[in-house]
Design a protein around this motif. Sequence first.
Motif, PDB file in Angstrom:
ATOM      1  N   PRO A   1      -9.991  53.257 -38.981  1.00  0.00           N
ATOM      2  CA  PRO A   1      -8.607  53.678 -38.746  1.00  0.00           C
ATOM      3  C   PRO A   1      -7.887  54.063 -40.036  1.00  0.00           C
ATOM      4  N   ALA A   2      -8.185  53.344 -41.122  1.00  0.00           N
ATOM      5  CA  ALA A   2      -7.524  53.639 -42.400  1.00  0.00           C
ATOM      6  C   ALA A   2      -7.934  55.021 -42.926  1.00  0.00           C
ATOM      7  N   GLN A   3      -9.199  55.378 -42.715  1.00  0.00           N
ATOM      8  CA  GLN A   3      -9.649  56.715 -43.133  1.00  0.00           C
ATOM      9  C   GLN A   3      -8.974  57.804 -42.291  1.00  0.00           C
ATOM     10  N   LYS A   4      -8.900  57.554 -40.980  1.00  0.00           N
ATOM     11  CA  LYS A   4      -8.226  58.522 -40.099  1.00  0.00           C
ATOM     12  C   LYS A   4      -6.768  58.688 -40.508  1.00  0.00           C
ATOM     13  N   ASN A   5      -6.127  57.557 -40.820  1.00  0.00           N
ATOM     14  CA  ASN A   5      -4.723  57.597 -41.230  1.00  0.00           C
ATOM     15  C   ASN A   5      -4.563  58.353 -42.553  1.00  0.00           C
ATOM     16  N   ALA A   6      -5.524  58.173 -43.461  1.00  0.00           N
ATOM     17  CA  ALA A   6      -5.462  58.869 -44.757  1.00  0.00           C
ATOM     18  C   ALA A   6      -5.585  60.388 -44.552  1.00  0.00           C
TER      19      ALA A   6
ATOM     20  N   ALA B   1      -2.962  65.745 -44.036  1.00  0.00           N
ATOM     21  CA  ALA B   1      -2.666  66.905 -43.187  1.00  0.00           C
ATOM     22  C   ALA B   1      -1.157  67.101 -43.051  1.00  0.00           C
ATOM     23  N   VAL B   2      -0.440  65.994 -42.872  1.00  0.00           N
ATOM     24  CA  VAL B   2       1.022  66.085 -42.719  1.00  0.00           C
ATOM     25  C   VAL B   2       1.660  66.608 -44.009  1.00  0.00           C
ATOM     26  N   VAL B   3       1.241  66.054 -45.140  1.00  0.00           N
ATOM     27  CA  VAL B   3       1.816  66.485 -46.430  1.00  0.00           C
ATOM     28  C   VAL B   3       1.491  67.957 -46.689  1.00  0.00           C
ATOM     29  N   ALA B   4       0.258  68.355 -46.429  1.00  0.00           N
ATOM     30  CA  ALA B   4      -0.142  69.745 -46.655  1.00  0.00           C
ATOM     31  C   ALA B   4       0.654  70.691 -45.757  1.00  0.00           C
ATOM     32  N   THR B   5       0.815  70.297 -44.488  1.00  0.00           N
ATOM     33  CA  THR B   5       1.588  71.124 -43.545  1.00  0.00           C
ATOM     34  C   THR B   5       3.036  71.236 -44.004  1.00  0.00           C
TER      35      THR B   5
ATOM     36  N   GLN C   1      14.967  72.684 -46.877  1.00  0.00           N
ATOM     37  CA  GLN C   1      14.671  71.243 -46.948  1.00  0.00           C
ATOM     38  C   GLN C   1      14.328  70.659 -45.581  1.00  0.00           C
ATOM     39  N   GLY C   2      14.752  71.335 -44.545  1.00  0.00           N
ATOM     40  CA  GLY C   2      14.434  70.877 -43.188  1.00  0.00           C
ATOM     41  C   GLY C   2      12.943  70.702 -42.977  1.00  0.00           C
ATOM     42  N   ALA C   3      12.149  71.433 -43.769  1.00  0.00           N
ATOM     43  CA  ALA C   3      10.682  71.326 -43.644  1.00  0.00           C
ATOM     44  C   ALA C   3      10.206  69.903 -43.933  1.00  0.00           C
ATOM     45  N   PHE C   4      10.969  69.179 -44.746  1.00  0.00           N
ATOM     46  CA  PHE C   4      10.559  67.807 -45.063  1.00  0.00           C
ATOM     47  C   PHE C   4      10.639  66.898 -43.835  1.00  0.00           C
ATOM     48  N   GLY C   5      11.316  67.370 -42.799  1.00  0.00           N
ATOM     49  CA  GLY C   5      11.366  66.603 -41.544  1.00  0.00           C
ATOM     50  C   GLY C   5       9.981  66.406 -40.941  1.00  0.00           C
ATOM     51  N   ILE C   6       9.069  67.301 -41.314  1.00  0.00           N
ATOM     52  CA  ILE C   6       7.686  67.172 -40.818  1.00  0.00           C
ATOM     53  C   ILE C   6       7.080  65.833 -41.241  1.00  0.00           C
ATOM     54  N   MET C   7       7.584  65.314 -42.356  1.00  0.00           N
ATOM     55  CA  MET C   7       7.091  64.011 -42.839  1.00  0.00           C
ATOM     56  C   MET C   7       7.299  62.912 -41.785  1.00  0.00           C
ATOM     57  N   GLY C   8       8.235  63.138 -40.896  1.00  0.00           N
ATOM     58  CA  GLY C   8       8.496  62.160 -39.843  1.00  0.00           C
ATOM     59  C   GLY C   8       7.270  61.897 -38.977  1.00  0.00           C
ATOM     60  N   LEU C   9       6.362  62.869 -38.952  1.00  0.00           N
ATOM     61  CA  LEU C   9       5.120  62.695 -38.171  1.00  0.00           C
ATOM     62  C   LEU C   9       4.293  61.516 -38.680  1.00  0.00           C
ATOM     63  N   LEU C  10       4.539  61.151 -39.941  1.00  0.00           N
ATOM     64  CA  LEU C  10       3.775  60.034 -40.519  1.00  0.00           C
ATOM     65  C   LEU C  10       3.984  58.750 -39.718  1.00  0.00           C
ATOM     66  N   GLY C  11       5.109  58.696 -39.029  1.00  0.00           N
ATOM     67  CA  GLY C  11       5.399  57.521 -38.202  1.00  0.00           C
ATOM     68  C   GLY C  11       4.370  57.301 -37.105  1.00  0.00           C
ATOM     69  N   PHE C  12       3.644  58.350 -36.768  1.00  0.00           N
ATOM     70  CA  PHE C  12       2.616  58.218 -35.728  1.00  0.00           C
ATOM     71  C   PHE C  12       1.305  57.658 -36.276  1.00  0.00           C
ATOM     72  N   GLY C  13       1.289  57.337 -37.568  1.00  0.00           N
ATOM     73  CA  GLY C  13       0.083  56.771 -38.180  1.00  0.00           C
ATOM     74  C   GLY C  13      -0.344  55.464 -37.527  1.00  0.00           C
ATOM     75  N   TRP C  14       0.632  54.725 -36.956  1.00  0.00           N
ATOM     76  CA  TRP C  14       0.307  53.445 -36.302  1.00  0.00           C
ATOM     77  C   TRP C  14      -0.687  53.648 -35.158  1.00  0.00           C
ATOM     78  N   PHE C  15      -0.698  54.864 -34.619  1.00  0.00           N
ATOM     79  CA  PHE C  15      -1.572  55.198 -33.493  1.00  0.00           C
ATOM     80  C   PHE C  15      -3.033  54.859 -33.806  1.00  0.00           C
ATOM     81  N   PHE C  16      -3.421  55.058 -35.071  1.00  0.00           N
ATOM     82  CA  PHE C  16      -4.820  54.823 -35.461  1.00  0.00           C
ATOM     83  C   PHE C  16      -5.155  53.331 -35.537  1.00  0.00           C
ATOM     84  N   PHE C  17      -4.114  52.503 -35.625  1.00  0.00           N
ATOM     85  CA  PHE C  17      -4.348  51.070 -35.805  1.00  0.00           C
ATOM     86  C   PHE C  17      -4.122  50.270 -34.524  1.00  0.00           C
ATOM     87  N   ARG C  18      -4.012  50.988 -33.409  1.00  0.00           N
ATOM     88  CA  ARG C  18      -3.879  50.265 -32.148  1.00  0.00           C
ATOM     89  C   ARG C  18      -5.125  49.410 -31.949  1.00  0.00           C
ATOM     90  N   LYS C  19      -4.923  48.194 -31.471  1.00  0.00           N
ATOM     91  CA  LYS C  19      -6.043  47.265 -31.395  1.00  0.00           C
ATOM     92  C   LYS C  19      -6.498  47.072 -29.947  1.00  0.00           C
TER      93      LYS C  19
END
Lengths: 136, 82
Positions: free
Chosen positions: A3-8, A13-17, A35-53
Amino acid sequence: MTPAQKNAWFSLAVVATCLAVLAALVPMLGPVRAQGAFGIMGLLGFGWFFFRKPPGEVVADERDDQIRRRAMLIAHFVFWVVFLLAGVACPFLYGPTGAVPVLVVVYGLWLAFSLFLTVAAVATLVQYSLGGDDAA
Amino acid sequence: MPPEQPGPLKNQVRRLRFERGEMTQQELAERVGVTRQTIIALEAGKYTPSLLLAFRLARAFGVGVEEVFRYEDGDGTGRGSG
């Protein structure tokens, strides 16, 4: 892939986009509205998805924790080095009594955040590719 | 034949796993509470576990820690019974 590799990879991908969209928007909208483009960083919040147990499954252990801590340490180190270098460079760029434009500060913060995420993600991926090294 | 493990700490995880009815890496990982990737890294000698995990591994095999891990000095003399 852990999961940590997937999150990385997801972080990269998010930063590059985000940076690609920013580069495309600046010529069209100008640096303030782009600057509105930086809102894309908000997608990082979905990183928890990879750590669902899933029930009964271990998704991270002491090795993953060690890799994460080292990646954070490396990212912090790089961030502070760049931060200090940027501070030292300011008098040369804006003069000893000059003023740093607000927009430069704002972009600096966002780009520093992007740099931190990128370094942490790369450090994570490199450590996994090397095997994870030793526990503390 | 398993690959040579780098570093001074050698382990017998792979051998012990096969001696225990060909226990899979996933089964061992579940028994000791780690991911399968960590077992893979351990067997390849690319990861040195914490003392706690070393004891959990030994307990999973029903042997002492020194039967699972062996410290080898630079001169090649082993410490432990592995």
